[in-house]
Design an enzyme around this catalytic site. Sequence first.
Site, PDB file in Angstrom:
ATOM      1  N   ARG A  35       0.829  -1.215   0.000  1.00 34.67           N
ATOM      2  CA  ARG A  35       0.000   0.000   0.000  1.00 34.67           C
ATOM      3  C   ARG A  35       0.865   1.266   0.000  1.00 34.67           C
ATOM      4  O   ARG A  35       0.477   2.281  -0.586  1.00 34.67           O
ATOM      5  CB  ARG A  35      -0.960  -0.001   1.200  1.00 34.67           C
ATOM      6  CG  ARG A  35      -2.150  -0.919   0.962  1.00 34.67           C
ATOM      7  CD  ARG A  35      -3.145  -0.870   2.099  1.00 34.67           C
ATOM      8  NE  ARG A  35      -4.334  -1.653   1.753  1.00 34.67           N
ATOM      9  CZ  ARG A  35      -5.325  -1.909   2.596  1.00 34.67           C
ATOM     10  NH1 ARG A  35      -5.275  -1.460   3.836  1.00 34.67           N
ATOM     11  NH2 ARG A  35      -6.359  -2.609   2.200  1.00 34.67           N
ATOM     12  N   GLY A 354      -8.800  -9.327   0.222  1.00 29.96           N
ATOM     13  CA  GLY A 354      -7.754  -9.675   1.178  1.00 29.96           C
ATOM     14  C   GLY A 354      -7.136 -11.044   0.965  1.00 29.96           C
ATOM     15  O   GLY A 354      -5.932 -11.176   0.714  1.00 29.96           O
TER      16      GLY A 354
HETATM   17  C1  3PG Z   1      -8.747  -1.969   4.872  1.00 28.53           C
HETATM   18  O1  3PG Z   1      -7.658  -2.285   5.365  1.00 28.53           O
HETATM   19  O2  3PG Z   1      -9.547  -2.796   4.405  1.00 28.53           O
HETATM   20  C2  3PG Z   1      -9.078  -0.512   4.783  1.00 28.53           C
HETATM   21  O3  3PG Z   1      -8.005   0.256   5.229  1.00 28.53           O
HETATM   22  C3  3PG Z   1     -10.339  -0.175   5.526  1.00 28.53           C
HETATM   23  O4  3PG Z   1     -10.194  -0.401   6.900  1.00 28.53           O
HETATM   24  P1  3PG Z   1     -11.493  -0.584   7.798  1.00 28.53           P
HETATM   25  O5  3PG Z   1     -12.093  -1.903   7.382  1.00 28.53           O
HETATM   26  O6  3PG Z   1     -11.021  -0.584   9.227  1.00 28.53           O
HETATM   27  O7  3PG Z   1     -12.427   0.548   7.487  1.00 28.53           O
END
Ligand code: 3PG
Length: 396
Positions: A35, A354
């Site tokens: 990122r 993810g």
């Molecule tokens: C992530 O890592 O998915 C984003 O930065 C969003 O984070 P959050 O789910 O805590 O809003």
Amino acid sequence: MFKTLDQMECLGRRIIVRGDLNVPVRDGRVTDTTRLDRLAPTLKELSGKGARIAVISHFGRPKGKEIPEMSLRPIADALSVALGGLPVDFVEDCVGETARAAINGLSDGGLLLLENLRFHAGEEANDPVFAKALAANGDLYVNDGFSVSHRAHASTAGIAHHLPAYAGRGMQAELEALTTALETPRKPVAALIGGAKVSSKLTVLGHLLDKVDSLIIGGGMANTFLFALGIDVGASLCEANLANTALKIMARADEVGCGIVLPSDVVIAAALEEGVATETVPIAAVPPDRMILDIGRDSVAALNAHLGGCGTLLWNGPLGAFEVPPFDVGTNAVALCAAELTAAGTLVSVAGGGDTVAALAGADAIDGFTYVSTAGGAFLEWLEGRELPGVAVLNN
Ligand code: 3PG
Ligand code: MG
């Protein structure tokens, strides 16, 4: 259409850049800099053009409290490294006098990283007063954090009511890659949707049906579809209560001419454990005490052949329980094939989510994809066809 850095006059201007510095950290060290690396081009370009830059981000979920472990302070050095050594000074608050003094003291090309936005409750509440306070220290606003743009927070939404808003280079690349893949793709288009549960991806499946030519279903989700078709999935993960929903999805796919691709053979074991004895069987031959943990080699061959005839692949979710080898074999083989087809120029491959990024990294296939999103929740909401609040404000 959104404005980009191309339309921006930035010499000497104070620019508030919303990044997503919510990076994985262990023992004070950033373990995955993707990122930061994705944010670097925007910051380098702005700095090179003489802008005065204040980077804002959240980190973790402190829920409006100042939690020292969730300070962005340790990220400033990692960001500086990602910027090839450009100095990044850290500022202890993202609003108020401290922030104002630091930002107004910047010289042309200088960079600051401001403290965690979520130390203020107004951030997640999208409080107009907090949004105004954030905007007060800048002349222009850039959002370069697609991965947090599914949140309607002060730094992603509210702030754009006070400052001219632009998409950063990372945001621009992401929107271009994703929009092309779904709106003006090279045909035919396949979507590979995997992962454990159908329930978490029902909206995704429903939205994609009308957009793609084939839907490849993998992971635990496939078990629910197989079960719905009357196949005995043994002790596998399966959402039996969603069998009817799965049947409806398949019927609707049939109506709109979207092919559904399910595995024909599977790798089974008595438990999800490393070193456990495995066997590959046709889907009709799963014993009652065995779990399906990956797709078999015939399914891999069929999928790879299928991808050979596709113009675009959109990938979210693994095909098997990839975290525990050898149940990563199917995912790895298909990921590598997609990378090869991409290199050969016959396939545009776009992936996100993810688990997906971890799975493709494990397969050593990330660099072979046309575009890999670092977004988790935002990528899924985009696959659901939802308008992301942080993107919507750039388009207005
Ligand atoms: C992530 O890592 O998915 C984003 O930065 C969003 O984070 P959050 O789910 O805590 O809003
Ligand atoms: Mg998240």
